[in-house]
Scaffold this motif. Structure first.
Motif, PDB file in Angstrom:
ATOM      1  N   GLY A  48       0.784  -1.059  -0.059  1.00  0.00           N
ATOM      2  CA  GLY A  48       0.047   0.030  -0.025  1.00  0.00           C
ATOM      3  C   GLY A  48       0.887   1.369   0.046  1.00  0.00           C
ATOM      4  N   LEU A  49       0.516   2.355   0.896  1.00  0.00           N
ATOM      5  CA  LEU A  49       1.109   3.521   0.958  1.00  0.00           C
ATOM      6  C   LEU A  49       2.562   3.356   1.462  1.00  0.00           C
ATOM      7  N   LEU A  50       2.687   2.073   2.212  1.00  0.00           N
ATOM      8  CA  LEU A  50       4.062   1.990   2.617  1.00  0.00           C
ATOM      9  C   LEU A  50       4.984   1.386   1.608  1.00  0.00           C
ATOM     10  N   ARG A  51       4.512   1.085   0.523  1.00  0.00           N
ATOM     11  CA  ARG A  51       5.332   0.610  -0.755  1.00  0.00           C
ATOM     12  C   ARG A  51       5.477   1.798  -1.439  1.00  0.00           C
ATOM     13  N   TYR A  52       4.469   2.752  -2.053  1.00  0.00           N
ATOM     14  CA  TYR A  52       4.385   3.292  -2.801  1.00  0.00           C
ATOM     15  C   TYR A  52       4.323   4.962  -2.439  1.00  0.00           C
ATOM     16  N   GLY A  53       4.114   5.115  -0.815  1.00  0.00           N
ATOM     17  CA  GLY A  53       3.752   6.432  -0.642  1.00  0.00           C
ATOM     18  C   GLY A  53       5.115   6.967   0.181  1.00  0.00           C
ATOM     19  N   GLU A 110       1.381  11.595  -7.295  1.00  0.00           N
ATOM     20  CA  GLU A 110       1.793  11.267  -8.684  1.00  0.00           C
ATOM     21  C   GLU A 110       3.167  11.158  -8.662  1.00  0.00           C
ATOM     22  N   PHE A 111       3.971  11.789  -7.977  1.00  0.00           N
ATOM     23  CA  PHE A 111       5.656  12.014  -8.094  1.00  0.00           C
ATOM     24  C   PHE A 111       6.061  10.815  -7.409  1.00  0.00           C
ATOM     25  N   LEU A 112       5.793  10.764  -6.082  1.00  0.00           N
ATOM     26  CA  LEU A 112       6.512   9.712  -5.033  1.00  0.00           C
ATOM     27  C   LEU A 112       6.424   8.225  -5.741  1.00  0.00           C
ATOM     28  N   PRO A 113       5.205   7.678  -6.041  1.00  0.00           N
ATOM     29  CA  PRO A 113       5.176   6.391  -6.357  1.00  0.00           C
ATOM     30  C   PRO A 113       5.919   5.905  -7.560  1.00  0.00           C
ATOM     31  N   GLN A 114       6.205   7.050  -8.328  1.00  0.00           N
ATOM     32  CA  GLN A 114       6.923   6.537  -9.688  1.00  0.00           C
ATOM     33  C   GLN A 114       8.327   6.287  -9.258  1.00  0.00           C
ATOM     34  N   VAL A 150      10.621  16.873  -1.042  1.00  0.00           N
ATOM     35  CA  VAL A 150      12.103  17.710  -1.129  1.00  0.00           C
ATOM     36  C   VAL A 150      13.111  16.603  -1.291  1.00  0.00           C
ATOM     37  N   GLY A 151      13.182  15.483  -0.741  1.00  0.00           N
ATOM     38  CA  GLY A 151      14.109  14.600  -0.817  1.00  0.00           C
ATOM     39  C   GLY A 151      14.278  14.042  -2.165  1.00  0.00           C
ATOM     40  N   THR A 152      13.240  13.564  -2.668  1.00  0.00           N
ATOM     41  CA  THR A 152      13.357  12.907  -3.919  1.00  0.00           C
ATOM     42  C   THR A 152      13.762  14.003  -4.737  1.00  0.00           C
ATOM     43  N   SER A 153      13.154  15.113  -4.831  1.00  0.00           N
ATOM     44  CA  SER A 153      13.517  16.247  -5.721  1.00  0.00           C
ATOM     45  C   SER A 153      15.212  16.542  -5.733  1.00  0.00           C
ATOM     46  N   ASN A 154      15.882  16.334  -4.638  1.00  0.00           N
ATOM     47  CA  ASN A 154      17.231  16.620  -4.407  1.00  0.00           C
ATOM     48  C   ASN A 154      18.035  15.676  -4.971  1.00  0.00           C
ATOM     49  N   ARG A 155      17.217  14.170  -4.816  1.00  0.00           N
ATOM     50  CA  ARG A 155      18.114  12.961  -5.582  1.00  0.00           C
ATOM     51  C   ARG A 155      17.990  13.244  -6.966  1.00  0.00           C
TER      52      ARG A 155
END
Length: 491
Positions: free
Chosen positions: A183-188, A275-279, A313-318
């Motif tokens: 669920g959101l543990l996996r994709y959130g 839309e962004f994080l699960p991808q 923020v963390g994903t955008s920095n990566r």
């Protein structure tokens, strides 16, 4: 508990982090947990406080002083007993030991005028050692009941409920619309906060306990505007599920993101956080995606000051964003809470996450009035400063400005679970659109529909992973009691 004078002798020791330049190059976990000796010293800080408020501060009511004391004692058998104590209340300490905000620490008696006991770091150390030592094993039921239960949703609430029900002897099948369990543990939740191997390891344990997982299966009906392939490989109706199982437990997440309906919302470059994080999580898992939302070289603005915004923020920095700014409509909170006024409750104070430390400008008391763009693409947004006046937020005259933005992520929380699941079963909803069900000791978590129960975000709305685990455990007891008349499962 612990060492009687330990809280006076030892300072709180925080878990370490890998350096920012190294960790932003990948999506691996970067927290450096306590070693055995460090955990022992931190366990020594637990006070013999008489009334351990941490127990009630923790939503799953972890027996915190006991496992702190066992870690302080330090023998291998003590650590083995510590994981037994910890797992008696929490099915997944490796989840909460990584991503829980630790309300238990806010309630720690030592936190009245000193640094709280590092409960979360001790929990993290216990479960990681338990896995390394092979102490976490499948717990098989002594007998099978012959009863069948369907759990819809494989997030923390669904997983906790499924594991408890399987251990009570029921045949449990978990249905998940996504291609993988979690669920959101996996994709959130980004992998750098919690690698998904932890979910896979628990899934394997649960399968050994008899739980059956069916992924790519949407229960109910397809939401308007979506195709089957967007959601699942197959669809099963509510009537089919009720006919096949003796009880059904709905544990889906709160997946309806709160929108920002201002002019320009339709521009290309404005996205929900989910839309962004699960991808990125899918890419990390080896999936090939077309048109992945990327922040490389872009000016990114994240609207929303909570954990989901921090994850963006963390994903955008990566990704290598040119700049990252996070908006929060509320005023900047104080650096330190007024402890005598707030303890033992969760305080409002400025919280700086590891993602913020990696590079982010934070702007408080700001509101977005319009998204602006050219040729259908986002180029910026118009903002205004706000303040509280007469009990409501009002705009501050003369503070309007236009900021450059190539990419905006809306991370303002979630409003309700997807209504199609509840509608398919005919479940009554509360004023917020969640499944209407109480948490009473008798008959709790039951909906208005015969043999259909609801728990987690599906019932209480957007919340923490630790609250989902609590609700899953309590709902499991309610389902067990419904099926058998009595239940020995802990509540």
């Amino acid at each position: 508990m612990g060492k009687v004078t330990g809280f006076m002798e030892y300072e709180r020791l925080e878990e370490g982090y890998e350096p920012v330049p190294a960790r932003v190059k990948n999506y691996k976990e970067f927290v450096i947990g306590l070693n055995i000796e460090q955990a022992k010293v931190q366990g020594a800080r637990c006070m013999d406080c008489g009334t351990p408020f941490c127990n009630n501060g923790c939503p799953v009511n972890n027996i915190i002083p006991d496992f702190n004391d066992l870690v302080f004692r330090g023998r291998p058998e003590d650590w083995k007993n510590a994981i037994t104590v910890l797992q008696s209340t929490n099915n997944f300490p490796e989840f909460t030991g990584r991503i829980c905000p630790a309300p238990c620490e806010a309630a720690c008696t030592l936190n009245v005028n000193d640094d709280a006991v590092g409960i979360k770091s001790i929990e993290h150390a216990i479960i990681d050692r338990a896995w390394a030592e092979g102490w976490v094993k499948p717990q098989l039921p002594k007998t099978k009941t012959g009863k069948t239960v369907a759990v819809v949703g494989s997030g923390p609430a669904g997983l906790a409920a499924a594991q408890q029900l399987a251990r009570a002897g029921h045949s449990v099948t978990v249905f998940e619309k996504n291609d993988r369990v979690g669920g959101l543990l996996r994709y959130g939740i980004p992998d750098f906060k919690m690698e998904k191997s932890h979910i896979d390891r628990r899934t394997a344990q649960m399968e050994a306990e008899g739980v059956v997982f069916k992924t790519g299966v949407l229960v109910g009906s397809i939401p308007e505007g979506h195709k089957v392939t967007n959601w699942a490989k197959e669809v099963i109706s509510a009537d089919e599920l009720k006919a096949q199982f003796d009880a059904v437990l709905l544990t889906g997440g709160a997946e309806n993101s709160r929108d920002l309906p201002v002019p320009g919302r339709e521009l290309q470059g404005v996205h929900f956080a989910m839309e962004f994080l699960p991808q990125q999580n899918k890419v990390n898992a080896g999936d090939k995606l077309k048109g992945q939302i990327r922040a490389d070289g872009k000016h990114v603005i994240v609207i929303g000051g909570g954990d989901t915004g921090s994850d963006c923020v963390g994903t955008s920095n990566r990704h290598g964003a040119k700049s990252v700014t996070q908006f929060e409509v509320m005023p900047r909170p104080p650096e330190e809470e007024d402890r005598p006024m707030t303890w033992p409750y969760w305080p409002i104070k400025l919280r700086t996450s590891s993602s913020h430390e990696e590079g982010c400008e934070r702007v408080f008391a700001i509101s977005t009035k319009e998204f602006v763009g050219e040729k259908g693409k986002l180029t910026g947004l118009k903002t205004v400063q706000v303040e509280f006046k007469d009990g409501k937020l009002t705009e501050v005259p003369g503070t309007e400005q236009t900021l450059k933005a190539d990419l905006v992520f809306l991370a303002m929380g979630f409003t309700a679970p997807i209504a199609t699941v509840l509608d398919a079963f005919g479940v009554s909803k509360d004023a917020r659109g969640n499944a209407k069900a109480t948490t009473d000791f008798t008959g709790g978590y039951a909906t208005n529909v015969e043999k259909v129960f609801a728990a987690g975000d599906m019932r209480r709305g957007q919340s923490l992973v630790v609250w989902a685990i609590r609700e899953g455990r309590q709902a499991a007891r309610a389902v067990d009691e419904f099926l058998m008349g009595v239940s020995e499962l802990p509540r």
